[in-house]
Design an enzyme around this catalytic site. Structure first.
Site, mmCIF file in Angstrom:
data_model
loop_
_atom_site.group_PDB
_atom_site.id
_atom_site.type_symbol
_atom_site.label_atom_id
_atom_site.label_comp_id
_atom_site.label_asym_id
_atom_site.label_seq_id
_atom_site.Cartn_x
_atom_site.Cartn_y
_atom_site.Cartn_z
ATOM 1 N N SER A 136 0.863 -1.180 0.000
ATOM 2 C CA SER A 136 0.000 0.000 0.000
ATOM 3 C C SER A 136 0.897 1.226 0.000
ATOM 4 O O SER A 136 2.075 1.154 0.382
ATOM 5 C CB SER A 136 -0.875 -0.006 1.260
ATOM 6 N N TYR B 148 -2.006 -0.552 10.738
ATOM 7 C CA TYR B 148 -1.921 -1.025 9.354
ATOM 8 C C TYR B 148 -0.602 -0.604 8.722
ATOM 9 O O TYR B 148 0.087 -1.418 8.093
ATOM 10 C CB TYR B 148 -3.097 -0.463 8.551
#
Length: 298
Positions: free
Chosen positions: A145, A158
Site C-alpha cells: 500500500s 496497518y
C-alpha cells in the site's frame, strides 16, 4: 524472458485485488491456484463463482483452502498444490486486512492479529513456496500500500504491518536475486474494495473516550473514502492493480522494479524516486564489501 504458461498462487482470492488477479492471470493462459479461507463456509459462494467462470471461459483455476495466519493450513495447501503442479512460477501475496482507528486503543492482541495477516502471512507463504520458486527462477509479488511507505494518522497499526512487510521482502529480494527469484512490491492507493472495512473496532473503549471528538475522525475518514468510491470512475477501479500484477508477471526476469505504485500516490512515487539512489549505493557498497571479503553464493 517470462514463461508462456505459468503456475500462479494468489492469496486472498475471495474478493478485491486477489479475485481480479486470479481472473486476469487465468485469462492470460496461466494455471492459477486461488487460495482463500472458508471455501466450504463463508467463501463458498465466491469459490463457486470462480469455478463457474472458469468452466464457462475454459480457464485453469483451482480453488484451494488456505489461511495465511495458520501454518497447518498452509502446509496442507502446499501439499495439495504440489500434487497439482510440478513447479511454481509466481506467488502473489495479496491477503490482507486493514485496521483503521485510534492506534492507542488497539489491544496488543489486535496488533498481533494485524501483523499475523499482513506481515507474518506473506513470510509464511514465501517460506512454504521458495523451495519450488528457486528451482527454475520465479517471482514473489507482494501487495502492499502507499501506507507501506507513508504514515497516516489512524492507520498506525496497518502502516506498521505494511512497512515491516516491505522491509523484509526488499531485503529478501536482494538475497534471492543471485538465485533467479525476483521480489516485487505493489503499492496501491485507495481503491474500491472492501479492505477499508476489513478490520475490527478498537478494543479499548476507555482510551477512545480520552480522545473526545477526535475519536470520530477515523469513521469520518472512512465515510469520505466510501463517498469517493461510490462516485466510480477509472481512478478507483481495482482492476488497475490486477493489471499491474499481470504486467510484472510478464516482465523479463531481472528487469522488474522493486516497487510499483498504482492509483493515487499521496507522494509515494516522489518518495520512492528519492530513496532509490540511496538504496542502490547501499547495495553497491555491500556487494563491494562482500567482494573484498571473498564472499559469494558458492
Amino acid at each position: 524472458m517470462s514463461k508462456q504458461h505459468q503456475n500462479v498462487i494468489v492469496t486472498g482470492s475471495s474478493n478485491g485485488f486477489g479475485y481480479l488477479t486470479v481472473l486476469t492471470m487465468a485469462r492470460k493462459g496461466h494455471q492459477v491456484f486461488a487460495t482463500m479461507r472458508n471455501v466450504n463456509g463463508s467463501n463458498a459462494a465466491k469459490r463457486d463463482e470462480l469455478l463457474r467462470i472458469a468452466e464457462n471461459e475454459s480457464l485453469d483455476i483451482k480453488v484451494v483452502e488456505l489461511d495465511v495466519t495458520d501454518q497447518n493450513s498452509i502446509d496442507i495447501a502446499t501439499a495439495q498444490i504440489q500434487k497439482e503442479a510440478d513447479h511454481i512460477d509466481v506467488l502473489v501475496n495479496n491477503a490482507g486486512t486493514m485496521f483503521v482507528g485510534i492506534s492507542e486503543a488497539y489491544s496488543i492482541k489486535q496488533i498481533e492479529d494485524q501483523m499475523s495477516v499482513n506481515f507474518y502471512g506473506p513470510i509464511r507463504m514465501a517460506k512454504a513456496f521458495l523451495p519450488m520458486l528457486k528451482k527454475n527462477g520465479g517471482l514473489i509479488t507482494n501487495v502492499s500500500s502507499v501506507a507501506g511507505r507513508l504514515a497516516f494518522p489512524y492507520f498506525g497499526v496497518y502502516c506498521a504491518s505494511k512497512w515491516a512487510m516491505e522491509a523484509y521482502f526488499e531485503s529478501l529480494g536482494y538475497e534471492l536475486a543471485p538465485y533467479g527469484v525476483d521480489v516485487t512490491i505493489v503499492e496501491p492507493g485507495p481503491f474500491a474494495t472492501n479492505l477499508l472495512h476489513s478490520g475490527p473496532k478498537e478494543a479499548d473503549s476507555e482510551v477512545i473516550k480520552t480522545y473526545g471528538e477526535d475519536a470520530k475522525v477515523p469513521g469520518t475518514t472512512l465515510e469520505g473514502f466510501d463517498t469517493m468510491f461510490k462516485s466510480g470512475g477509472p481512478d478507483v477501479d481495482p482492476q488497475h492493480v490486477a493489471d499491474v500484477i499481470s504486467n510484472l508477471v510478464h516482465t523479463e526476469q531481472g528487469q522488474r522494479p522493486i516497487r510499483t505504485v498504482v492509483g493515487q500516490d499521496f507522494g509515494t512515487v516522489e518518495l520512492n524516486n528519492a530513496v532509490a539512489p540511496i538504496q542502490r549505493r547501499l547495495i553497491a557498497d555491500v556487494l563491494q564489501m562482500n567482494h573484498l571479503l571473498g564472499v559469494s553464493k558458492n
